[in-house]
Design a protein around this motif. Structure first.
Motif, short mmCIF file in Angstrom:
data_model
loop_
_atom_site.label_atom_id
_atom_site.label_comp_id
_atom_site.label_asym_id
_atom_site.label_seq_id
_atom_site.Cartn_x
_atom_site.Cartn_y
_atom_site.Cartn_z
N MET A 1 0.82 -1.07 0.08
CA MET A 1 0.18 -0.17 0.20
C MET A 1 0.90 1.17 -0.02
O MET A 1 1.77 1.34 0.75
CB MET A 1 -0.77 0.04 1.14
CG MET A 1 -2.02 1.31 1.15
SD MET A 1 -3.24 0.93 2.74
CE MET A 1 -4.26 -0.66 2.05
N SER A 2 0.71 2.30 -0.87
CA SER A 2 1.59 3.22 -1.03
C SER A 2 1.13 4.31 0.05
O SER A 2 0.25 4.37 0.70
CB SER A 2 1.17 4.07 -2.27
OG SER A 2 -0.13 4.55 -2.33
N ASP A 3 2.17 5.20 0.38
CA ASP A 3 1.79 6.43 1.42
C ASP A 3 0.59 7.17 1.18
O ASP A 3 -0.22 7.40 2.16
CB ASP A 3 3.11 7.29 1.40
CG ASP A 3 4.24 6.79 1.94
OD1 ASP A 3 4.28 5.81 2.57
OD2 ASP A 3 5.24 7.51 1.74
N SER A 4 0.14 7.28 -0.04
CA SER A 4 -1.06 8.14 -0.24
C SER A 4 -2.45 7.28 0.13
O SER A 4 -3.40 7.84 -0.03
CB SER A 4 -1.40 8.82 -1.80
OG SER A 4 -1.34 7.31 -2.72
N GLU A 5 -2.37 5.87 0.26
CA GLU A 5 -3.47 5.16 0.53
C GLU A 5 -3.50 4.74 1.99
O GLU A 5 -4.44 4.03 2.26
CB GLU A 5 -3.32 3.95 -0.22
CG GLU A 5 -3.49 4.13 -1.83
CD GLU A 5 -3.31 2.68 -2.52
OE1 GLU A 5 -2.35 2.11 -2.09
OE2 GLU A 5 -4.17 2.51 -3.63
N VAL A 6 -2.67 5.31 2.81
CA VAL A 6 -2.55 4.90 4.44
C VAL A 6 -3.06 6.45 4.88
O VAL A 6 -2.56 7.51 4.63
CB VAL A 6 -1.08 4.68 4.64
CG1 VAL A 6 -1.16 4.53 6.21
CG2 VAL A 6 -0.60 3.37 4.06
N PHE A 7 -4.03 6.30 5.86
CA PHE A 7 -4.67 7.30 6.50
C PHE A 7 -4.68 7.26 8.02
O PHE A 7 -4.92 6.23 8.46
CB PHE A 7 -6.13 7.65 5.83
CG PHE A 7 -5.94 7.45 4.37
CD1 PHE A 7 -5.91 8.57 3.67
CD2 PHE A 7 -6.78 6.56 3.69
CE1 PHE A 7 -5.70 8.83 2.35
CE2 PHE A 7 -6.58 6.48 2.16
CZ PHE A 7 -6.21 7.76 1.73
N ILE A 8 -4.69 8.58 8.50
CA ILE A 8 -5.11 8.58 10.09
C ILE A 8 -6.14 9.56 10.30
O ILE A 8 -5.91 10.84 9.48
CB ILE A 8 -3.71 9.14 10.60
CG1 ILE A 8 -2.60 8.05 10.56
CG2 ILE A 8 -3.75 9.37 12.05
CD1 ILE A 8 -2.63 6.55 11.08
N GLY A 9 -6.83 9.55 11.13
CA GLY A 9 -8.03 10.48 11.30
C GLY A 9 -7.70 11.28 12.82
O GLY A 9 -7.22 10.61 13.53
N SER A 10 -7.98 12.52 12.69
CA SER A 10 -7.75 13.20 13.70
C SER A 10 -8.99 13.78 14.36
O SER A 10 -9.56 14.73 13.73
CB SER A 10 -6.59 14.24 13.66
OG SER A 10 -6.23 15.02 14.73
N ILE A 11 -9.36 13.87 15.58
CA ILE A 11 -10.46 14.66 16.19
C ILE A 11 -9.83 15.60 17.02
O ILE A 11 -8.84 15.54 17.90
CB ILE A 11 -11.33 13.65 17.02
CG1 ILE A 11 -12.14 12.49 16.33
CG2 ILE A 11 -12.59 14.52 17.86
CD1 ILE A 11 -12.48 11.19 17.40
N ASP A 12 -10.14 16.94 16.35
CA ASP A 12 -9.65 17.99 17.33
C ASP A 12 -10.74 18.63 17.89
O ASP A 12 -11.80 19.44 17.13
CB ASP A 12 -9.03 19.04 16.17
CG ASP A 12 -8.22 20.12 16.83
OD1 ASP A 12 -8.43 20.35 18.06
OD2 ASP A 12 -7.86 20.99 16.04
N GLN A 13 -11.11 18.57 19.13
CA GLN A 13 -12.12 19.03 19.88
C GLN A 13 -11.82 20.47 20.71
O GLN A 13 -11.14 20.15 21.82
CB GLN A 13 -12.91 18.20 20.84
CG GLN A 13 -14.27 18.40 21.33
CD GLN A 13 -14.47 19.52 22.15
OE1 GLN A 13 -13.68 19.64 23.04
NE2 GLN A 13 -15.14 20.44 21.83
N GLY A 14 -12.35 21.49 20.18
CA GLY A 14 -11.82 22.70 20.78
C GLY A 14 -12.91 23.40 21.54
O GLY A 14 -13.83 22.81 21.84
N THR A 15 -12.48 24.64 21.97
CA THR A 15 -13.20 25.25 22.97
C THR A 15 -14.71 26.02 22.18
O THR A 15 -15.66 26.01 22.92
CB THR A 15 -12.55 26.46 23.34
OG1 THR A 15 -11.42 26.20 24.20
CG2 THR A 15 -13.30 27.00 24.78
N THR A 16 -14.51 26.17 20.95
CA THR A 16 -15.76 26.71 20.40
C THR A 16 -16.24 25.83 19.10
O THR A 16 -17.24 26.07 18.54
CB THR A 16 -15.53 28.04 19.81
OG1 THR A 16 -14.44 27.92 18.84
CG2 THR A 16 -15.09 29.05 20.91
N SER A 17 -15.35 24.79 18.59
CA SER A 17 -15.69 23.98 17.27
C SER A 17 -15.07 22.70 17.57
O SER A 17 -14.03 22.36 18.33
CB SER A 17 -15.44 24.65 16.20
OG SER A 17 -13.85 24.78 16.20
#
Length: 518
Positions: A1-17
C-alpha cells in the motif's frame, strides 16, 4: 500500500468547535469538516458546554470529512489505520455510567465560578495557593478540573449519592469522547491520557498516578476517576453506530501538548498556540522544572507506555482570540474575525491605548482571578482601529510576559536562553499579529506551513502507535523549517521597552476589580 493510501483520522475538539481531519501518511489533509457548537454563559464568569452536543459534533464531522475525502478520490474506508484525539483541556464532565447522560453541563476551562472554593482552600491549607504544587505542578486556581469537580459535588443534586453507588464518573473531554466512541453504556472505556490528567490537579507528576493525598484532602473519590494511559498506544476500537467503526483509537493528547508534537518540539524548544486563549509551552525534557515566575510544571508528552516522559513549563493565557470574538459578537466593531487585521492596519500604533483582556481574571504569570478587563489611555483621538490594534497587542504582550518568565526559569537550568518560538493556531494567519509579536519579543517568530498543528500532533501520536510513523519522522524539523514563514522584529529597542513598561502599568490597574458594583 502506498503512502497516499494510508490514512490517520484526527478528532480536534476545541473550545468553540470540533473538527475531524483525515491525513495521509505524508501528513497531507485529504478531507476535513468543522462544526461550531454552543457556549452557554449562565452567569457572569460562568462558561458551559452541552456534552451531548459535543458528541454529536464529532459524529457529524466524522461523516462529512469521510464524504469529502471519498469525493476527492481517496479510499479511506480501506486505508484508515487509526484515530487520534486532541481536546480542550481542564473542561470537566460528570456523567452516569448506567444512562450515559451528563449529570450537568460541561464546565469549561475558562469558567471562574470556583473562585470562592479557591479562596477557602488557600485559607485552610498550610501551603496556601501553592499547597499542591509539589505533587502536581499547579497552583490552586479556577482553571483546573479538580476545583470544577468540587463545585459539581457541592451543587448538583444527587451527585454525591451517585458517586457512592459507583454510577457517577468524571472525565475531561478526552475521557468523555473515548467512553462514547468505544461503546458508552455498552462497556465504554473510562480512560484519560497523561497530558490531560496532568491538568486536573489530581495527578502526581512523578508517579504519573492519581495522588492519594490530594484526593483525601479534597474529598474526591478515586472511584470516579479514569485510568491514566500514555499519549500513544492502542486504547480501543470505535464501536458500532459511528460513521467509522472498528478503527483503533491510538493517540490522545490535550490540545497544547498535541501542538508540541505537531510542532516537533524537543527539549529546549518552545511553541505558542493562538486560539481562544494562548498557550506557550517549553519542553524541559525528562526533568520537572519548578517555576519561580508564575508558570506551570506539566507533562509535555509520553509517546508510548514504555517511552520516557517529557515535561514542560507552560504559561496559559485565558483570553487571546476570544478578545477578537468579543469585538465581533459583543461590540460589533467587526463582522468577522478576519477583519481585525485590516482594521488594525489603518493605524501605525494604538495611540497610547492599552487593552487588558482580563474578562475572567488573568492566568500566567500573574494568576489574579480578581482582575477584570480594562481599556485605558483613551483620548478623543482614539478610534476603533486603535482599539483593534490594542486587542492584537494584548495577545502579544501576554505571550511576551510568559516567555520572559520562561527565560528566567530556564536560565537557572541551562545555558540555552534563546528560544525558537514556533507559532500555530487559527489566529496566526494574521500577518500583522505575527509581526507585532516579533516586534514586542525582539526576536523572530516562525510560522509553519501548516498552522493546524494540534490536529496533526494527535495524528502523529496515533500513527506512531500503529507503526505508520516513527519518532524520527515526527521530530524531523529540517524540511518543515524550510517551508515556514519567519517574522523578524523591526521595532527599536527603546520603544519596545517603553511599550512593555506601559503594558505592565495597565495590567496592574486591572487588579482588584472583581467586586465592582453592577
Amino acid at each position: 500500500m502506498s503512502d497516499s493510501e494510508v490514512f490517520i483520522g484526527s478528532i480536534d475538539q476545541g473550545t468553540t468547535s470540533t473538527r475531524f481531519i483525515i491525513y495521509d501518511r505524508l501528513a497531507r489533509a485529504v478531507g476535513s469538516h468543522q462544526v461550531e457548537f454552543t457556549q452557554f454563559y449562565p452567569q457572569a464568569g460562568w462558561v458551559e458546554h452541552d456534552p451531548m452536543e459535543i458528541v454529536e459534533s464529532v459524529r457529524i464531522c466524522m461523516a462529512r470529512a469521510l464524504d469529502k475525502a471519498t469525493a476527492n478520490g481517496h479510499n479511506v474506508d480501506s486505508g484508515l489505520k487509526a484515530i487520534g484525539i486532541t481536546n480542550q483541556r481542564e473542561t470537566t464532565v460528570v456523567w452516569s455510567k448506567s444512562t450515559g447522560l451528563p449529570l450537568y453541563n460541561a464546565i469549561v476551562w475558562m469558567d471562574a465560578r470556583t473562585s470562592s472554593i479557591c479562596r477557602k482552600l488557600e485559607k485552610e491549607l498550610p501551603g496556601g495557593r501553592t499547597h499542591f504544587v509539589e505533587s502536581c505542578g499547579l497552583p490552586i486556581s479556577t482553571y483546573f478540573s479538580a476545583l470544577k469537580l468540587l463545585w459539581l459535588l457541592d451543587n448538583v443534586e444527587g451527585l454525591n449519592e451517585a458517586v457512592k453507588k459507583g454510577d457517577a464518573i468524571f472525565g475531561t473531554i478526552d475521557t468523555w469522547l473515548i467512553w462514547n466512541l468505544t461503546g458508552g453504556v455498552e462497556n465504554g472505556l473510562h480512560v484519560t491520557d497523561i497530558s490531560n490528567a496532568s491538568r486536573t490537579m489530581l495527578m502526581n507528576l512523578k508517579t504519573l498516578e492519581w495522588d492519594k493525598s490530594t484526593l483525601d484532602t479534597l474529598g474526591i473519590s478515586a472511584k470516579m476517576l479514569p485510568k491514566i494511559i500514555s499519549n500513544s498506544e492502542i486504547i480501543g476500537n470505535i464501536a458500532k453506530g459511528w460513521p467509522i467503526t472498528g478503527i483503533p483509537i491510538s493517540g490522545c493528547l490535550g490540545d497544547q501538548q498535541a501542538a508540541m508534537v505537531g510542532q516537533s518540539c524537543r527539549k529546549g524548544e518552545a511553541k505558542s498556540t493562538y486560539g481562544t486563549g494562548a498557550f506557550i509551552l517549553l519542553n524541559t525534557g525528562e526533568e520537572v522544572i519548578k517555576s519561580n515566575h508564575g508558570l506551570l510544571s506539566t507533562v509535555a508528552y509520553k509517546l508510548g507506555p514504555k517511552a520516557p516522559v517529557n515535561y514542560a513549563l507552560e504559561g496559559s493565557i485565558a483570553i487571546a482570540g476570544a478578545a477578537v470574538q468579543w469585538l465581533r459578537d459583543s461590540l460589533g466593531i467587526i463582522s468577522s474575525a478576519s477583519e481585525i487585521e485590516e482594521l488594525a492596519s489603518k493605524v501605525s500604533s494604538t495611540g497610547g491605548v492599552y487593552f487588558v483582556p482580563a474578562f475572567n481574571g488573568l492566568f500566567a504569570p500573574w494568576w489574579r482571578d480578581d482582575a477584570r478587563g480594562i481599556c485605558i489611555g483613551i483620548t478623543r483621538f482614539t478610534n476603533k482601529s486603535h482599539i483593534a490594534r490594542a486587542v492584537l497587542e494584548s495577545m502579544c504582550f501576554q505571550v511576551k510576559d510568559v516567555l520572559d518568565s520562561m527565560h528566567k526559569d530556564a536560565e537557572a537550568k541551562s545555558d540555552k536562553t534563546e528560544f525558537l518560538l514556533r507559532v500555530d493556531g487559527g489566529a496566526t494567519v494574521n500577518n500583522l499579529l505575527m509581526q507585532i509579536q516579533a516586534d514586542l519579543l525582539g526576536s523572530s517568530v516562525v510560522r509553519p506551513a501548516d498552522i493546524e498543528t494540534t490536529a496533526l500532533g494527535a495524528a502523529y501520536a496515533a500513527g506512531l502507535a500503529v507503526g505508520v510513523y516513527t519518532e524520527d519522522e515526527i521530530f524531523a524539523t529540517g524540511e518543515k523549517l524550510k517551508q515556514a514563514t519567519i517574522f523578524k522584529p523591526v521595532l527599536e529597542e527603546e520603544l519596545r521597552k517603553k511599550k512593555a513598561d506601559s503594558w505592565c502599568r495597565a495590567v496592574s490597574r486591572s487588579f482588584d476589580l472583581a467586586d465592582l458594583s453592577l
